[in-house]
Scaffold this motif. Structure first.
Motif, PDB file in Angstrom:
ATOM      1  N   GLU A  69       0.850  -1.184   0.000  1.00  0.00           N
ATOM      2  CA  GLU A  69       0.000   0.000   0.000  1.00  0.00           C
ATOM      3  C   GLU A  69       0.887   1.235   0.000  1.00  0.00           C
ATOM      4  O   GLU A  69       2.024   1.203   0.462  1.00  0.00           O
ATOM      5  CB  GLU A  69      -0.939   0.025   1.205  1.00  0.00           C
ATOM      6  CG  GLU A  69      -0.270   0.167   2.545  1.00  0.00           C
ATOM      7  CD  GLU A  69      -1.260   0.222   3.683  1.00  0.00           C
ATOM      8  OE1 GLU A  69      -2.423   0.595   3.467  1.00  0.00           O
ATOM      9  OE2 GLU A  69      -0.865  -0.120   4.801  1.00  0.00           O
ATOM     10  N   ALA A  70       0.339   2.320  -0.564  1.00  0.00           N
ATOM     11  CA  ALA A  70       1.078   3.577  -0.625  1.00  0.00           C
ATOM     12  C   ALA A  70       0.102   4.731  -0.495  1.00  0.00           C
ATOM     13  O   ALA A  70      -1.051   4.638  -0.930  1.00  0.00           O
ATOM     14  CB  ALA A  70       1.846   3.679  -1.937  1.00  0.00           C
ATOM     15  N   HIS A  71       0.566   5.818   0.110  1.00  0.00           N
ATOM     16  CA  HIS A  71      -0.235   7.028   0.307  1.00  0.00           C
ATOM     17  C   HIS A  71       0.480   8.191  -0.370  1.00  0.00           C
ATOM     18  O   HIS A  71       1.707   8.270  -0.332  1.00  0.00           O
ATOM     19  CB  HIS A  71      -0.399   7.341   1.796  1.00  0.00           C
ATOM     20  CG  HIS A  71      -0.956   6.203   2.580  1.00  0.00           C
ATOM     21  ND1 HIS A  71      -2.299   5.960   2.652  1.00  0.00           N
ATOM     22  CD2 HIS A  71      -0.359   5.239   3.311  1.00  0.00           C
ATOM     23  CE1 HIS A  71      -2.508   4.892   3.411  1.00  0.00           C
ATOM     24  NE2 HIS A  71      -1.336   4.443   3.816  1.00  0.00           N
ATOM     25  N   ASN A  72      -0.297   9.084  -0.942  1.00  0.00           N
ATOM     26  CA  ASN A  72       0.278  10.260  -1.578  1.00  0.00           C
ATOM     27  C   ASN A  72      -0.805  11.314  -1.728  1.00  0.00           C
ATOM     28  O   ASN A  72      -1.994  11.018  -1.593  1.00  0.00           O
ATOM     29  CB  ASN A  72       0.867   9.890  -2.943  1.00  0.00           C
ATOM     30  CG  ASN A  72       1.908  10.874  -3.416  1.00  0.00           C
ATOM     31  OD1 ASN A  72       1.683  12.079  -3.399  1.00  0.00           O
ATOM     32  ND2 ASN A  72       3.055  10.357  -3.812  1.00  0.00           N
ATOM     33  N   ALA A  73      -0.401  12.523  -2.058  1.00  0.00           N
ATOM     34  CA  ALA A  73      -1.378  13.588  -2.298  1.00  0.00           C
ATOM     35  C   ALA A  73      -2.066  13.402  -3.639  1.00  0.00           C
ATOM     36  O   ALA A  73      -3.176  13.869  -3.840  1.00  0.00           O
ATOM     37  CB  ALA A  73      -0.693  14.949  -2.241  1.00  0.00           C
ATOM     38  N   ASP A  74      -1.412  12.686  -4.578  1.00  0.00           N
ATOM     39  CA  ASP A  74      -1.960  12.421  -5.902  1.00  0.00           C
ATOM     40  C   ASP A  74      -2.182  10.919  -6.047  1.00  0.00           C
ATOM     41  O   ASP A  74      -1.299  10.125  -5.724  1.00  0.00           O
ATOM     42  CB  ASP A  74      -0.998  12.923  -6.973  1.00  0.00           C
ATOM     43  CG  ASP A  74      -1.523  12.708  -8.374  1.00  0.00           C
ATOM     44  OD1 ASP A  74      -2.757  12.758  -8.561  1.00  0.00           O
ATOM     45  OD2 ASP A  74      -0.707  12.489  -9.285  1.00  0.00           O
ATOM     46  N   LEU A  75      -3.349  10.536  -6.528  1.00  0.00           N
ATOM     47  CA  LEU A  75      -3.682   9.116  -6.625  1.00  0.00           C
ATOM     48  C   LEU A  75      -2.790   8.389  -7.629  1.00  0.00           C
ATOM     49  O   LEU A  75      -2.413   7.237  -7.410  1.00  0.00           O
ATOM     50  CB  LEU A  75      -5.157   8.945  -7.003  1.00  0.00           C
ATOM     51  CG  LEU A  75      -5.727   7.536  -6.910  1.00  0.00           C
ATOM     52  CD1 LEU A  75      -5.537   6.960  -5.515  1.00  0.00           C
ATOM     53  CD2 LEU A  75      -7.199   7.532  -7.256  1.00  0.00           C
ATOM     54  N   TYR A  76      -2.425   9.044  -8.723  1.00  0.00           N
ATOM     55  CA  TYR A  76      -1.561   8.406  -9.710  1.00  0.00           C
ATOM     56  C   TYR A  76      -0.167   8.140  -9.146  1.00  0.00           C
ATOM     57  O   TYR A  76       0.432   7.091  -9.410  1.00  0.00           O
ATOM     58  CB  TYR A  76      -1.465   9.261 -10.987  1.00  0.00           C
ATOM     59  CG  TYR A  76      -2.710   9.165 -11.828  1.00  0.00           C
ATOM     60  CD1 TYR A  76      -2.876   8.123 -12.732  1.00  0.00           C
ATOM     61  CD2 TYR A  76      -3.725  10.096 -11.705  1.00  0.00           C
ATOM     62  CE1 TYR A  76      -4.016   8.025 -13.510  1.00  0.00           C
ATOM     63  CE2 TYR A  76      -4.874  10.003 -12.475  1.00  0.00           C
ATOM     64  CZ  TYR A  76      -5.009   8.967 -13.377  1.00  0.00           C
ATOM     65  OH  TYR A  76      -6.144   8.858 -14.141  1.00  0.00           O
ATOM     66  N   HIS A  77       0.347   9.054  -8.321  1.00  0.00           N
ATOM     67  CA  HIS A  77       1.639   8.826  -7.677  1.00  0.00           C
ATOM     68  C   HIS A  77       1.541   7.691  -6.656  1.00  0.00           C
ATOM     69  O   HIS A  77       2.487   6.913  -6.497  1.00  0.00           O
ATOM     70  CB  HIS A  77       2.147  10.102  -7.007  1.00  0.00           C
ATOM     71  CG  HIS A  77       2.585  11.150  -7.966  1.00  0.00           C
ATOM     72  ND1 HIS A  77       3.652  11.009  -8.815  1.00  0.00           N
ATOM     73  CD2 HIS A  77       2.070  12.373  -8.230  1.00  0.00           C
ATOM     74  CE1 HIS A  77       3.796  12.090  -9.547  1.00  0.00           C
ATOM     75  NE2 HIS A  77       2.826  12.938  -9.224  1.00  0.00           N
ATOM     76  N   ALA A  78       0.420   7.590  -5.979  1.00  0.00           N
ATOM     77  CA  ALA A  78       0.219   6.489  -5.034  1.00  0.00           C
ATOM     78  C   ALA A  78       0.191   5.158  -5.782  1.00  0.00           C
ATOM     79  O   ALA A  78       0.767   4.171  -5.322  1.00  0.00           O
ATOM     80  CB  ALA A  78      -1.069   6.692  -4.253  1.00  0.00           C
ATOM     81  N   MET A  79      -0.470   5.130  -6.948  1.00  0.00           N
ATOM     82  CA  MET A  79      -0.494   3.898  -7.746  1.00  0.00           C
ATOM     83  C   MET A  79       0.901   3.524  -8.214  1.00  0.00           C
ATOM     84  O   MET A  79       1.288   2.349  -8.178  1.00  0.00           O
ATOM     85  CB  MET A  79      -1.443   4.047  -8.945  1.00  0.00           C
ATOM     86  CG  MET A  79      -2.905   4.046  -8.568  1.00  0.00           C
ATOM     87  SD  MET A  79      -3.999   3.974  -9.995  1.00  0.00           S
ATOM     88  CE  MET A  79      -4.052   5.683 -10.499  1.00  0.00           C
TER      89      MET A  79
END
Length: 107
Positions: A69-79
């Protein structure tokens, strides 16, 4: 490989689906024994903006499941981040399988 995408508080667009499929294709180049994958895309109201968008992927391999799992301010960067994490796990798993296989042949 079957890809199942679930989401919470976000509508999965065709662009998101194709972005995930392209990322999982990178993983498939390393290791083609992936049975299926489950992705979960989440948008929450976290106080920290960096943690609002998150992506979780579970890969089902023969005899093993890998999760990241990953968290980020942008969903594409999290993916992208979660695909990178899974790519490292798959390479490590592949090395373990190959090392184990060679040990059996030399005994």
């Amino acid at each position: 490989m079957n890809l199942k995408i679930n989401s919470r508080h976000v509508e999965v667009t065709p662009a998101m689906r194709s972005h995930l499929e392209a990322g999982l294709a990178k993983i498939r180049k390393h290791f083609d024994h992936v049975i299926d994958a489950s992705a979960f895309l989440i948008v929450d109201n976290a106080k920290e903006k960096d943690l609002r968008q998150s992506a979780e992927i579970t890969l089902h391999l023969k005899g093993k499941e890998l999760f990241a799992e990953a968290h980020n301010a942008d969903l594409y960067h999290a993916m992208d981040a979660v695909v990178d994490k899974l790519e490292r796990q798959v390479v490590k798993h592949k090395e373990k399988i190959q090392d184990h296989y060679h040990e059996k042949n030399f005994e």
